[in-house]
Design an enzyme around this catalytic site. Structure first.
Site, PDB file in Angstrom:
ATOM      1  N   HIS A  74       0.835  -1.206   0.000  1.00 16.04           N
ATOM      2  CA  HIS A  74       0.000   0.000   0.000  1.00 16.04           C
ATOM      3  C   HIS A  74       0.868   1.255   0.000  1.00 16.04           C
ATOM      4  O   HIS A  74       0.614   2.201  -0.764  1.00 16.04           O
ATOM      5  CB  HIS A  74      -0.910  -0.016   1.234  1.00 16.04           C
ATOM      6  CG  HIS A  74      -1.642   1.262   1.480  1.00 16.04           C
ATOM      7  ND1 HIS A  74      -2.917   1.502   1.003  1.00 16.04           N
ATOM      8  CD2 HIS A  74      -1.277   2.389   2.137  1.00 16.04           C
ATOM      9  CE1 HIS A  74      -3.302   2.712   1.365  1.00 16.04           C
ATOM     10  NE2 HIS A  74      -2.326   3.269   2.058  1.00 16.04           N
ATOM     11  N   GLU A  75       1.885   1.292   0.851  1.00 14.32           N
ATOM     12  CA  GLU A  75       2.726   2.489   0.940  1.00 14.32           C
ATOM     13  C   GLU A  75       3.544   2.691  -0.332  1.00 14.32           C
ATOM     14  O   GLU A  75       3.698   3.829  -0.805  1.00 14.32           O
ATOM     15  CB  GLU A  75       3.642   2.400   2.168  1.00 14.32           C
ATOM     16  CG  GLU A  75       2.914   2.304   3.504  1.00 14.32           C
ATOM     17  CD  GLU A  75       1.951   3.456   3.739  1.00 14.32           C
ATOM     18  OE1 GLU A  75       2.195   4.556   3.222  1.00 14.32           O
ATOM     19  OE2 GLU A  75       0.946   3.260   4.452  1.00 14.32           O
ATOM     20  N   HIS A 116       1.571   4.384  -3.079  1.00 14.92           N
ATOM     21  CA  HIS A 116       1.502   5.847  -3.024  1.00 14.92           C
ATOM     22  C   HIS A 116       2.610   6.473  -3.872  1.00 14.92           C
ATOM     23  O   HIS A 116       2.402   7.484  -4.551  1.00 14.92           O
ATOM     24  CB  HIS A 116       1.628   6.341  -1.582  1.00 14.92           C
ATOM     25  CG  HIS A 116       0.370   6.219  -0.777  1.00 14.92           C
ATOM     26  ND1 HIS A 116      -0.826   6.775  -1.169  1.00 14.92           N
ATOM     27  CD2 HIS A 116       0.130   5.616   0.421  1.00 14.92           C
ATOM     28  CE1 HIS A 116      -1.754   6.525  -0.254  1.00 14.92           C
ATOM     29  NE2 HIS A 116      -1.197   5.817   0.718  1.00 14.92           N
ATOM     30  N   GLU A 142      -5.975   7.044  -0.969  1.00 10.37           N
ATOM     31  CA  GLU A 142      -5.862   5.897  -0.070  1.00 10.37           C
ATOM     32  C   GLU A 142      -6.532   4.661  -0.671  1.00 10.37           C
ATOM     33  O   GLU A 142      -5.980   3.558  -0.640  1.00 10.37           O
ATOM     34  CB  GLU A 142      -6.491   6.229   1.284  1.00 10.37           C
ATOM     35  CG  GLU A 142      -5.686   7.194   2.132  1.00 10.37           C
ATOM     36  CD  GLU A 142      -4.360   6.619   2.566  1.00 10.37           C
ATOM     37  OE1 GLU A 142      -4.266   5.374   2.737  1.00 10.37           O
ATOM     38  OE2 GLU A 142      -3.403   7.383   2.732  1.00 10.37           O
TER      39      GLU A 142
END
Length: 265
Positions: free
Chosen positions: A126-127, A130, A190
């Site tokens: 997920h990070e 970004h 997100e």
């Protein structure tokens, strides 16, 4: 040309010149170069390493590095940097992050919630997502454009004879920019990072179903402390879990065998 006209031209030019698309096809405003963002990310990361304690636990560092390496092995080459740097910060925060320039930070407190390699891979994927989707660039670009818009409005109010209402109006517009533009944009980012990150961790051989278990753990750990979704930069836990459950059947097949990263006992 008046200041108002100049700023209007600048704002229009920025919008036209900086249109881009995210990995999911969503329209983005991108104003800064890859090298600019990588430099900003590297500077921020170095400052964090100086200000926050770094874990010296070898087993813990090896575990986080193993999961991170498995995920980044499936990330295409990035403009602005060649390698990913991973640092484990010794903190009770339940958090992790990735910065432009290939910088990944994981807080030891996260490992109390992301309890196995699959759940940790969910967070790291997920990070990283970004960074791949230029979300930091997008947020900075939005802030830059919002600042230009505020200046245009301020000049217009000053020249319209409405000086007595100027302070109150600008304050109200500032609140509108914050909750009407920046925060909803954050929630979109997100959710997008959840989808991109899920694909990444699945390609690396981790179990995508662990993403649901992770956010159930997150919900339990928050104990009702999460702010309302409307005023948060993150989707609610329920929204996140529902979206992931919908996406899991569509994730790509693993491109490698299941990793075997040993969590410290």
């Amino acid at each position: 040309m008046s200041n108002w006209s100049r700023l209007s031209v600048v704002a229009s030019a920025l919008i036209v010149a900086a249109c881009s698309s995210s990995p999911t096809g969503r329209n983005q405003l991108i104003l800064f170069s890859d090298s600019d963002m990588s430099s900003l990310g590297a500077q921020s990361f170095e400052q964090m390493k100086q200000e926050q304690p770094i874990s010296t636990d070898k087993a813990l560092n090896a575990y986080v590095q193993c999961v991170s390496n498995a995920v980044t092995a499936h990330v295409p080459p990035q403009a602005g940097f060649d390698e990913w740097e991973v640092v484990v910060f010794d903190s009770e925060q339940v958090n992790a992050f990735a910065l432009p320039g290939g910088k990944i930070g994981v807080y030891t407190g996260l490992l109390n919630v992301a309890v196995d390699q699959d759940q940790l891979a969910t967070v790291i994927g997920h990070e990283i997502a970004h960074v791949l989707a230029d979300h930091s660039n997008e947020r900075l670009s939005q802030a830059q454009l919002a600042n230009v818009g505020m200046q245009i409005t301020d000049i217009a109010l000053a020249s319209s004879g409405a000086a007595e209402y100027r302070s109150a109006t600008m304050a109200a517009l500032g609140l509108g920019v914050q909750y009407g533009v920046i925060l909803p944009y954050g929630r979109t980012q997100e959710s997008e990072a959840d989808i991109i990150g899920l694909d990444l961790m699945a390609q690396a051989g981790f179990n995508p179903n662990a993403s649901v278990a992770l956010w159930m753990n997150m919900a339990a750990a928050s104990k009702g402390a999460q702010p309302p979704e409307m005023l948060s930069t993150h989707p609610s836990h329920d929204t996140r879990i529902s979206d992931l459950q919908d996406q899991i059947p569509r994730v790509p097949k693993a491109q490698s065998g299941k990793p075997n990263c040993k969590a410290p006992s």
